[in-house]
Design an enzyme around this catalytic site. Sequence first.
Site, mmCIF file in Angstrom:
data_model
loop_
_atom_site.group_PDB
_atom_site.id
_atom_site.type_symbol
_atom_site.label_atom_id
_atom_site.label_comp_id
_atom_site.label_asym_id
_atom_site.label_seq_id
_atom_site.Cartn_x
_atom_site.Cartn_y
_atom_site.Cartn_z
ATOM 1 N N LYS A 42 35.860 28.228 43.806
ATOM 2 C CA LYS A 42 35.889 28.079 45.271
ATOM 3 C C LYS A 42 34.533 28.438 45.876
ATOM 4 O O LYS A 42 34.003 27.713 46.711
ATOM 5 C CB LYS A 42 36.975 28.973 45.904
ATOM 6 C CG LYS A 42 38.378 28.711 45.404
ATOM 7 C CD LYS A 42 39.395 29.602 46.073
ATOM 8 C CE LYS A 42 39.234 31.092 45.801
ATOM 9 N NZ LYS A 42 39.427 31.501 44.386
ATOM 10 N N ARG A 44 45.382 33.438 51.838
ATOM 11 C CA ARG A 44 46.007 33.750 50.536
ATOM 12 C C ARG A 44 47.445 34.170 50.633
ATOM 13 O O ARG A 44 48.052 34.540 49.620
ATOM 14 C CB ARG A 44 45.241 34.888 49.846
ATOM 15 C CG ARG A 44 43.842 34.482 49.546
ATOM 16 C CD ARG A 44 43.193 35.474 48.645
ATOM 17 N NE ARG A 44 41.772 35.321 48.813
ATOM 18 C CZ ARG A 44 40.909 35.412 47.848
ATOM 19 N NH1 ARG A 44 41.300 35.695 46.631
ATOM 20 N NH2 ARG A 44 39.632 35.249 48.088
ATOM 21 N N ARG A 86 31.294 36.205 34.014
ATOM 22 C CA ARG A 86 30.544 35.989 35.264
ATOM 23 C C ARG A 86 29.718 37.212 35.652
ATOM 24 O O ARG A 86 30.152 38.350 35.495
ATOM 25 C CB ARG A 86 31.531 35.692 36.399
ATOM 26 C CG ARG A 86 30.874 35.720 37.772
ATOM 27 C CD ARG A 86 31.808 35.272 38.856
ATOM 28 N NE ARG A 86 32.909 36.181 39.103
ATOM 29 C CZ ARG A 86 33.822 35.990 40.044
ATOM 30 N NH1 ARG A 86 33.774 34.922 40.807
ATOM 31 N NH2 ARG A 86 34.791 36.861 40.209
ATOM 32 N N ARG A 129 31.273 42.158 38.621
ATOM 33 C CA ARG A 129 32.192 42.648 39.653
ATOM 34 C C ARG A 129 33.258 43.543 39.032
ATOM 35 O O ARG A 129 33.724 43.263 37.930
ATOM 36 C CB ARG A 129 32.866 41.458 40.360
ATOM 37 C CG ARG A 129 32.112 41.013 41.561
ATOM 38 C CD ARG A 129 32.592 39.710 42.139
ATOM 39 N NE ARG A 129 34.033 39.592 42.354
ATOM 40 C CZ ARG A 129 34.604 38.562 42.989
ATOM 41 N NH1 ARG A 129 33.839 37.582 43.471
ATOM 42 N NH2 ARG A 129 35.904 38.511 43.146
ATOM 43 N N ARG A 157 44.917 39.729 39.290
ATOM 44 C CA ARG A 157 44.550 38.719 40.301
ATOM 45 C C ARG A 157 45.279 37.396 40.045
ATOM 46 O O ARG A 157 45.713 36.732 40.982
ATOM 47 C CB ARG A 157 43.033 38.489 40.282
ATOM 48 C CG ARG A 157 42.285 39.635 40.949
ATOM 49 C CD ARG A 157 40.856 39.696 40.486
ATOM 50 N NE ARG A 157 40.051 38.614 40.984
ATOM 51 C CZ ARG A 157 38.899 38.232 40.427
ATOM 52 N NH1 ARG A 157 38.450 38.825 39.332
ATOM 53 N NH2 ARG A 157 38.210 37.255 40.943
#
Length: 227
Positions: A13, A88, A127, A156, A167
Amino acid sequence: MIIVLLGPPGAGKGTQADLLSARLGLPKIATGDVLRAALRDGTKRGLEAKAYMDRGDLVPDSVILGILQDVMTSPAAKKGAILDGAVRTVPQAEGLAAMLKQIGRKVDKVLLFDVDDEELVKRLSTRTVCEGCQTPYMGREPGSVCEKCGGRLVRRKDDEPEAIRNRLEVYRRQTAPVIGWYGNNKMNVLRIDADAPVETVTGRALKALEEGRGARGEGRGKRGKSK
Ligand code: AP5
């Protein structure tokens, strides 16, 4: 034009929001980025959000609707916006619709980026992101330098395995129903097969926005894991 981007964590996204923002000349509004900036600045909003974010849980709807109210009524969003991960839960979708109605606007398009779980976990666990401008990278070690702004790349906290699992579960439980909500409210959700090179996905998204229908990858069967 106001475009809502939906999709599970790691679907791309943020990556696509940056590219679509440049192509369409609309600002990107990413609630995750807004919250991380608030945390860096040590504001009340940021501190309130921290524990939820670190675990991979959703921040309360009231906090998100407060952010959306601020940004959608600001001059920056006058021409429209690309809302990255900003809706969300069903109450957030309802709250945003009501807020926009009050100012004579509405969500124009909804794009859903579809990627299966195995690929999502692979992307998130490898990532790194720039501490400064939030650009995500694949295959770069923490401590490397961001190509865009020279900032430092970090991992992160919510990209740790347990938070990733949570998540994905939170997405299925709380965010997937938003797809049905838009459908029930006469909004055509444009489903994009996002398991393809970044530029291919951007091309599919632009085509879907233009033609008003989703884009499945060549030779792919029905995808289902990310709903
Ligand atoms: P947020 O920062 O929005 O996280 P997220 O939704 O989990 O999404 P990600 O940023 O992890 O993934 P993405 O889909 O943007 O993918 P990306 O482009 O980075 O939110 C963080 C937290 O804030 C939430 O958990 C919650 O606590 C809170 N929050 C935010 N908004 C909220 C709301 N509305 N309500 C409640 N709480 C909220 O790509 C992922 C990786 O894949 C990158 O490394 C990228 O380089 C790579 N990649 C991208 N596209 C491709 C491709 N096509 N092929 C291969 N690799 C790719």
